[in-house]
Design an enzyme around this catalytic site. Sequence first.
Site, mmCIF file in Angstrom:
data_model
loop_
_atom_site.group_PDB
_atom_site.id
_atom_site.type_symbol
_atom_site.label_atom_id
_atom_site.label_comp_id
_atom_site.label_asym_id
_atom_site.label_seq_id
_atom_site.Cartn_x
_atom_site.Cartn_y
_atom_site.Cartn_z
ATOM 1 N N ASP A 249 6.094 -8.335 2.004
ATOM 2 C CA ASP A 249 4.824 -8.386 1.852
ATOM 3 C C ASP A 249 4.398 -7.421 0.717
ATOM 4 O OD1 ASP A 249 2.253 -9.393 2.807
ATOM 5 O OD2 ASP A 249 1.705 -7.374 4.114
ATOM 6 N N HIS A 254 3.997 -6.767 -4.817
ATOM 7 C CA HIS A 254 2.902 -5.928 -5.633
ATOM 8 C C HIS A 254 3.767 -4.482 -6.260
ATOM 9 C CE1 HIS A 254 0.031 -8.389 -3.620
ATOM 10 N NE2 HIS A 254 0.184 -7.840 -2.397
HETATM 11 C C1 BG6 Z 1 -1.625 -8.318 0.703
HETATM 12 C C2 BG6 Z 1 -0.822 -8.097 1.908
HETATM 13 O O1 BG6 Z 1 -1.033 -9.067 -0.358
HETATM 14 O O2 BG6 Z 1 -2.045 -7.251 0.044
HETATM 15 C C3 BG6 Z 1 -1.373 -7.281 2.947
HETATM 16 O O3 BG6 Z 1 -0.292 -9.465 2.252
HETATM 17 C C4 BG6 Z 1 -2.136 -6.150 2.078
HETATM 18 O O4 BG6 Z 1 -0.603 -7.111 4.156
HETATM 19 C C5 BG6 Z 1 -3.031 -6.161 1.060
HETATM 20 O O5 BG6 Z 1 -2.970 -5.466 3.336
HETATM 21 C C6 BG6 Z 1 -3.258 -5.068 0.345
HETATM 22 O O6 BG6 Z 1 -3.975 -5.215 -0.640
HETATM 23 P P1 BG6 Z 1 -5.104 -4.068 -1.262
HETATM 24 O O7 BG6 Z 1 -5.696 -4.860 -2.571
HETATM 25 O O8 BG6 Z 1 -6.041 -3.862 -0.168
HETATM 26 O O9 BG6 Z 1 -4.151 -2.999 -1.554
#
Ligand code: BG6
Length: 503
Positions: A249, A254
């Site tokens: 995830d 990311h």
């Molecule tokens: C998403 C994930 O891609 O990114 C989530 O699937 C996570 O689990 C989220 O909470 C976090 O994004 P951000 O922008 O709040 O850091």
Amino acid sequence: MRKPDPCVLVIFGASGDLTKRKLIPALYEMRETGALPTEFKVLGVSRRAKTDAVWRDELASSVKEHAKRWDEARWREFSQCIHYFAGDAADGAPYGALKERLARFDSESGTRGNRLFYLSVAPELYEPIVGQIERAELVTEGMRWCSINPKERSWQRIIIEKPFGHDESSAASLNRTLGRVFEEEAIYRIDHYLGKEVVQAMLVLRFANTMFEPIWNHRYIDHVQISASETVGVGLRTAFFDQTGAIRDMIQSHLLQIFAFVAMEPPTTISADDIRAEKIKAVKAIRATTAADAATHAVLGQYSGNAALGAYIDHEGVARGSTTETYAAIKLHVDNWRWAGTPFYFRTGKRLAMKRTEIVVQFKPPAANLFAGIPHASGVVDGNRLVIEIAPAERTRLRFESKVPGTPLSIASIEMQADFDKEFGVEPLEAYGPLLVDAMRGDQSLYKHRVEVEGGWSAVMPFLGPASSAARAGIASNYAPGSWGPAASDAMMARDGRAWHNE
Ligand code: BG6
């Protein structure tokens, strides 16, 4: 900057959460900044029957809640470009009517045959929908070898959400399916982290300054931490998350994207092709983790419960005895000239002590310590530390050693800070907005290339397969909500003589 082309954004998965919470509020914000094309339509596709008016009303309440600013009259004006189409996108039947609707936009609203398809649906529907798009002949031409003047021809592009595959081979299969229908130049693999200001600002920090680049390597940098901690739990997404886990995830997608910007070589220009070429090289330089190392280079965890909140393992939708990780910390090495010997540590988790995404670049201590025996507020002269906070604050902090005024001589670590909000007085935009506009402009710089995605999967596969079974054993409730994760994670860092940055 080139204005985006007139187009129709076709959102498959119009009733989904992402459309309501992110995509439409982001488009509304982009309209406010004047970044959207004048000839622009949004067509939401979903199974449930409803009229344009009903959908617009539903969206209004979520835009009110999620956009930075709300203005009733402006929304009313903007919402005129939003339309709804009822149909099952994985089934061929509705495509004739869909094509007609799109053609009508072209003739009535000047959208010129340009289509941006957005797959915001369950991942198992990606391939069926791409197949239907092909069969319906919605993609009219290949871009690369087309003889028509690029300014005159229409384009069809596709944005695909994460998760992009479940492992290396399913990602490769999805890439093959997409590649049969769309050119790589028309495929936009989205990662909303790449829409965050500070991720792009990394390019500027590194390559528009003289002082960082000469020391941005293994000779001066001890290690790098890339960390995304969250205070929220899994929430209502248990069914999805239990099949996915924190590595898939967050790390595969990311955090490895952030890594690529930190580790890449300077691109020849800031064109999409040049930036992506360097990111690909960085991802490909990640050392394949052996089965033996996978056991010691990773710590996985699952949050326990407390009086107010249930443990992960007890959530409805979580399989009995599930060993899916809500926390993961892994160490990767990069085998290239710049980074040999400098490890990269990745950490992410739900229900941790604070919400923060950051890059920590820990420099080595000075070659010789002239100040041994001189009092130091925190004990020793340490290496400098550059902390690039991505969220919630957008801030860069540089720690260095300083003399404490007065006598006798003593030393303390102090910090210089550059705060984006204060410095520039602008609130960051919702990350999806600029990314959507980039896709309308045909700019892929902040989208992932096929090779990056597959390279990212290959880097994390050892931590997902049988080699991870030791790290998964005893995972249940091994960290408390509100903590910094399992104690074993601190121990992994301590074995390397390092510590997580929790300040
Ligand atoms: C998403 C994930 O891609 O990114 C989530 O699937 C996570 O689990 C989220 O909470 C976090 O994004 P951000 O922008 O709040 O850091």
